[in-house]
Scaffold this motif. Structure first.
Motif, PDB file in Angstrom:
ATOM      1  N   GLN A 429       2.734  70.701 -97.252  1.00 12.57           N
ATOM      2  CA  GLN A 429       1.503  70.625 -96.454  1.00 12.57           C
ATOM      3  C   GLN A 429       0.466  69.737 -97.131  1.00 12.57           C
ATOM      4  N   ALA A 432       1.593  66.216 -96.533  1.00 17.56           N
ATOM      5  CA  ALA A 432       1.373  65.813 -95.140  1.00 17.56           C
ATOM      6  C   ALA A 432      -0.106  65.568 -94.849  1.00 17.56           C
ATOM      7  N   HIS A 439       6.781  60.658 -91.152  1.00 20.26           N
ATOM      8  CA  HIS A 439       7.674  61.665 -90.554  1.00 20.26           C
ATOM      9  C   HIS A 439       8.441  62.468 -91.595  1.00 20.26           C
ATOM     10  N   TRP A 442       6.642  65.753 -92.395  1.00 17.38           N
ATOM     11  CA  TRP A 442       6.745  66.769 -91.335  1.00 17.38           C
ATOM     12  C   TRP A 442       8.160  67.316 -91.231  1.00 17.38           C
ATOM     13  N   GLN A 443       9.160  66.472 -91.459  1.00 14.21           N
ATOM     14  CA  GLN A 443      10.540  66.961 -91.451  1.00 14.21           C
ATOM     15  C   GLN A 443      10.773  67.970 -92.568  1.00 14.21           C
ATOM     16  N   ALA A 461       6.430  71.305 -86.142  1.00 15.48           N
ATOM     17  CA  ALA A 461       6.491  70.312 -87.232  1.00 15.48           C
ATOM     18  C   ALA A 461       7.482  69.200 -86.899  1.00 15.48           C
ATOM     19  N   ARG A 464       5.884  66.800 -84.521  1.00 17.01           N
ATOM     20  CA  ARG A 464       4.982  65.862 -85.228  1.00 17.01           C
ATOM     21  C   ARG A 464       5.787  64.764 -85.906  1.00 17.01           C
ATOM     22  N   ALA A 465       6.914  65.162 -86.516  1.00 19.88           N
ATOM     23  CA  ALA A 465       7.788  64.178 -87.175  1.00 19.88           C
ATOM     24  C   ALA A 465       8.334  63.181 -86.153  1.00 19.88           C
ATOM     25  N   SER A 468       5.648  60.689 -85.282  1.00 18.24           N
ATOM     26  CA  SER A 468       5.392  59.797 -86.422  1.00 18.24           C
ATOM     27  C   SER A 468       6.522  58.806 -86.636  1.00 18.24           C
TER      28      SER A 468
END
Length: 571
Positions: A429, A432, A439, A442-443, A461, A464-465, A468
């Protein structure tokens, strides 16, 4: 846009004077940066007659001398100051301090207090144990910080009594700069920021003060909060650029700001390095490599930021070029931390990880605050499967600079290896938050959520990845692996139709391991719900090649048996 000649002359002279002032106060790194900035300016028209004062001042503007009382003090104390400065240059810091302790001019006071601070730094280095050795525990403190703070606060009290507080002159800015340094070292970041803001407000040409202020800014919000309080000045633009690059920003506005500065300083190596770093952080390694190549060609003995260049060559696997760079750096100065990092990267690329660690240790022996060496040593320990040593190296890296997302990410990966997923999640976190459009961060977070049996958070999450990883254009494709993982998460929360939708999207992307797995999942799903024809088509496609061949063949056999038993049934 061509700068105004009169304004350019003003910048030219101000930078020369600032470099001289930094040299007088033994701030050699700042002086070097300012001198490089002067050298990168377009040349001025030669004066019509020889100047009668310090360079260009008789032609362009008068030399900014201190106040009359200060000038008289400096003249009286000059022999003592000169003697003390030679002691400082010979690294006899205690001797410098004792020589100047009765002097009262601002310049002598600064050198006096600064030499005491440096004496503490020297003793701290001498008391340090071997890097990550058995006795290398808590950081060794600088025992002179508190005495220096007391001395400086005593001077500020004097100013209050004399009514000088709030009406400080240029020569007073240096003491606020030193106050900011020692407060920052002591951990009082708010006080340090206030002191440094005051220093640059009084005298904006001191690049060292801007750099120290940048070290105290950890997020983009902090930068945006402090920026309006800074004086409107060319150096503020330089500071903003440097800070945004350190915070991994690569937007159009950053490029525009850099381009506008390059119109003033067309050949500045610092600005060229900043552009290379923007491309590096944006993973455009080809562009970054070209800029570093040009810098190396123009000045082969410049070692600044060479560790970043070696990182780029390492990622691109340019081993011969990295070997040449290591040779060049070693022949220039083998006892610079940048050189040690270049050589360490070379050995790492050759998979000689023990030798690489040895060179990163050497870099840290030379400079314990050299960020690249801590992070790279952490990477090497990961390769050597020494997870606990890797964690310690990454911890030291974030202690040096909490803006280094690579160290936070490395900590997350190390704790994931130890199956300590709550710790890993915390560090991912942090990474990120520094790289919200990367990405990989987030991965990694999504993978942690999955292992912690929190599929809903994992889905968010992964999405989000997915955003990105797509890139800038509408036509850019999605990452099939992320689509497949989202499908698996939806399967875990028993939203099968949504899972099937993501698997279909994955199959539509380019062929690869993830697409094959998604096709196999869809084949099993269609088989389960009785759509045998579609299941057969998907399974037969997988029978050609790939890791799913055996499973696909088994499914085809099962389908044939059922269809024969049911008389060719199925949808």
């Amino acid at each position: 846009m061509t700068p105004d000649p009169a304004a350019l002359a003003q910048v030219h002279t101000s930078l020369i004077l600032a470099a001289q002032k930094c040299t007088e106060r033994c701030l050699y790194q700042s002086a070097k940066w300012l001198a490089e900035a002067v050298a990168s300016l377009p040349p001025l028209e030669p004066p019509s007659k020889p100047p009668t004062a310090y360079p260009y001042t008789a032609i362009y503007h008068p030399y900014p001398i201190p106040s009359p009382a200060e000038a008289q003090l400096e003249f009286t104390e000059f022999p003592t100051y000169l003697l003390a400065k030679t002691y400082f240059d010979c690294r006899e810091f205690d001797r410098c301090f004792s020589t100047l302790k009765n002097c009262t001019s601002s310049k002598s006071r600064f050198l006096c207090f600064y030499s005491r601070y440096m004496a503490g730094e020297k003793r701290k280095e001498e008391e340090m144990e071997m890097v990550l050795g058995p006795l290398d525990g808590a950081p060794t403190p600088n025992r002179e910080l508190l005495p220096v703070i007391n001395l400086l606060e005593g001077v500020f009290e004097e100013w209050k009594k004399d009514g000088r507080h709030g009406r400080e002159k240029e020569e007073d800015s240096w003491l606020y700069y030193l106050y900011g340094i020692v407060l920052g070292k002591q951990g009082n970041e708010d006080g340090a920021r206030e002191a440094l803001v005051k220093s640059v407000a009084i005298y904006p040409w001191n690049w060292g003060a801007w750099l120290e202020l940048g070290h105290l800014i950890g997020t983009l919000d902090e930068l945006n909060e402090i920026f309006p309080r800074l004086p409107e000045h060319l150096m503020r633009t330089m500071f903003h650029l440097h800070s945004t690059v350190e915070l991994y920003q690569s937007s159009e506005s950053v490029h525009h700001e850099l381009t506008s500065l390059e119109t003033v300083f067309p050949n500045n190596p610092f600005l060229k390095t900043q552009r290379a770093l923007i491309y590096y952080h944006g993973r455009d390694f080809e562009e970054a490599e070209q800029i570093f190549d040009a810098l190396l060609k123009s000045d082969p003995h410049r070692l600044d930021a060479l560790d970043h260049y070696s990182n780029i060559l390492y990622v691109m696997e340019r081993r011969p070029k990295l070997g040449f760079l290591a040779q060049l750096a070693t022949s220039t100065d083998r006892f610079r931390p940048e050189t040690c990092c270049v050589v360490g990267n070379y050995y790492s690329l050759k998979s000689e990880h023990e030798k690489a660690v040895m060179y990163f240790r050497r870099a840290l022996t030379l400079d314990r605050s050299f960020l690249s060496a801590w992070t790279l040593m952490g990477h090497e320990y990961v390769e050597m499967k020494n997870t606990h040593a890797a964690i310690e190296a990454y911890r030291r890296a974030v202690d040096v600079n909490r803006k280094d997302y690579r160290a936070w990410y490395g900590l997350g990966l190390s704790y994931e290896v130890l199956e300590m997923h709550y710790y890993a999640l915390f560090y991912f976190q942090r990474a990120a938050s520094l790289r919200p459009y990367d990405h990989q961060m987030w991965q990694a977070m999504a993978s942690c959520f999955d292992r912690m049996h929190r599929p809903q958070e994992a889905i968010k999450a992964y999405k989000r990845a997915l955003v990105s990883s797509r890139g800038g254009g509408l036509g850019d494709s999605f990452d099939p692996a992320i689509l497949y993982n989202i499908g698996l998460m939806y399967e875990k929360v028993e939203e099968i139709s949504e899972a099937a939708r993501y698997m279909e999207l994955c199959v539509k992307e380019e062929e690869g391991p993830a697409a094959s797995k998604a096709k196999m999942w869809l084949a099993r799903w269609e088989f389960g719900r009785g759509n045998w024809t579609r299941a057969g088509v998907l399974a037969n496609e997988l029978c050609q090649e790939g890791p799913e061949i055996e499973e696909a063949k088994a499914l085809v056999r099962d389908l044939r048996a059922r269809m024969e038993a049911g008389g060719g049934g199925g949808k």
